[in-house]
Design a protein around this motif. Structure first.
Motif, short mmCIF file in Angstrom:
data_model
loop_
_atom_site.label_atom_id
_atom_site.label_comp_id
_atom_site.label_asym_id
_atom_site.label_seq_id
_atom_site.Cartn_x
_atom_site.Cartn_y
_atom_site.Cartn_z
N GLY A 3 0.79 -1.22 0.00
CA GLY A 3 0.00 0.00 0.00
C GLY A 3 0.83 1.27 0.00
N VAL A 4 2.10 1.16 -0.31
CA VAL A 4 2.96 2.34 -0.37
C VAL A 4 3.42 2.54 -1.81
CG1 VAL A 4 5.13 3.36 0.42
CG2 VAL A 4 3.75 2.01 2.00
N ALA A 5 3.14 3.71 -2.33
CA ALA A 5 3.53 4.03 -3.71
C ALA A 5 4.82 4.83 -3.68
CB ALA A 5 2.42 4.81 -4.41
N HIS A 6 5.94 4.12 -3.81
CA HIS A 6 7.24 4.79 -3.79
C HIS A 6 8.06 4.33 -4.98
CE1 HIS A 6 10.78 6.78 -2.45
NE2 HIS A 6 11.45 5.65 -2.31
N VAL A 7 8.22 5.22 -5.93
CA VAL A 7 9.04 4.98 -7.12
C VAL A 7 9.92 6.21 -7.27
CG1 VAL A 7 9.04 4.56 -9.61
CG2 VAL A 7 7.18 3.64 -8.20
N ASP A 11 14.74 4.22 -10.55
CA ASP A 11 14.14 2.89 -10.58
C ASP A 11 14.43 2.26 -11.93
OD1 ASP A 11 12.34 0.69 -10.85
OD2 ASP A 11 11.10 1.55 -9.29
N PRO A 12 15.24 1.19 -11.97
CA PRO A 12 15.63 0.60 -13.26
C PRO A 12 14.47 0.01 -14.05
CG PRO A 12 16.37 -0.79 -11.44
CD PRO A 12 15.79 0.46 -10.83
N GLU A 13 13.41 -0.38 -13.35
CA GLU A 13 12.27 -0.99 -14.03
C GLU A 13 11.31 0.03 -14.62
OE1 GLU A 13 10.37 -3.93 -11.58
OE2 GLU A 13 12.31 -4.60 -10.79
N ARG A 14 11.24 1.22 -14.00
CA ARG A 14 10.27 2.23 -14.43
C ARG A 14 10.89 3.63 -14.37
NH1 ARG A 14 8.50 -1.38 -11.34
NH2 ARG A 14 7.64 -0.86 -9.40
N PRO A 15 11.92 3.91 -15.15
CA PRO A 15 12.58 5.22 -15.04
C PRO A 15 11.67 6.40 -15.39
CG PRO A 15 13.42 4.01 -16.93
CD PRO A 15 12.53 3.07 -16.15
N GLU A 16 10.79 6.25 -16.38
CA GLU A 16 9.91 7.36 -16.74
C GLU A 16 8.90 7.63 -15.64
OE1 GLU A 16 8.21 7.24 -20.65
OE2 GLU A 16 10.09 6.46 -21.50
N LEU A 17 8.33 6.58 -15.08
CA LEU A 17 7.39 6.75 -13.97
C LEU A 17 8.12 7.34 -12.77
CD1 LEU A 17 4.58 6.41 -12.76
CD2 LEU A 17 5.22 4.06 -12.13
N GLY A 18 9.35 6.92 -12.57
CA GLY A 18 10.15 7.47 -11.47
C GLY A 18 10.37 8.97 -11.62
N ARG A 19 10.67 9.41 -12.84
CA ARG A 19 10.85 10.85 -13.07
C ARG A 19 9.54 11.60 -12.82
NH1 ARG A 19 14.39 8.82 -16.80
NH2 ARG A 19 12.88 8.69 -18.50
#
Length: 139
Positions: A3-7, A11-19
């Motif tokens: 239940g924690v949304a932390h990116v 993040d190597p799996e989701r760099p665009e979402l991380g940005r």
């Protein structure tokens, strides 16, 4: 993820979402209230450093609960080296540590000065010996 949304942007799996997530954190002061509410509802982590501190504090609180109310972990602790490093960092920052954090650490029995605590423990032991020897502390 519990239940924690932390990116984050690395993040190597989701760099665009991380940005994108990092952008939301940077804009938290100007983020529309409805968007902020939606992010909070899914457990979005606005302050990763605060979240990391809270996670380490909670782990230390559990250690203290199982250790007779003493929250003492050092960086050479083979079972918890990361928590030990975190504790050493809190000790090193005691002068600049936020008062609320300092108070919370004290409340769970955090040892800010291990040398002082060791001295006091040895003194108390010697005092008990003296009490049992008619007031003479001879070991």
């Amino acid at each position: 993820n519990g239940g924690v949304a932390h990116v984050h942007q690395r993040d190597p799996e989701r760099p665009e979402l991380g940005r994108w997530c990092d952008n939301q954190r940077a804009r938290v002061g100007t983020l529309r209230p409805d968007r902020k509410a939606r992010l909070r509802k899914i457990g979005f982590v606005f302050d990763p450093l605060e979240a990391a501190w809270e996670q380490s504090f909670e782990e230390l609180r559990m250690v203290a609960a199982g250790n007779g109310g003493v929250a003492h972990v050092h960086q050479r602790d083979p079972e918890r080296p990361e928590l030990g490093r975190w504790c050493d960092n809190q000790r090193a920052r005691v002068g600049t540590l936020r008062p609320d954090r300092k108070a919370r650490l004290r409340k769970i029995g955090f040892v800010f000065d291990p040398l002082e605590a060791a001295w006091e423990q040895s003194f108390e032991e010697l005092r008990m010996v003296a009490a049992g020897n008619g007031g003479v502390a001879h070991v």
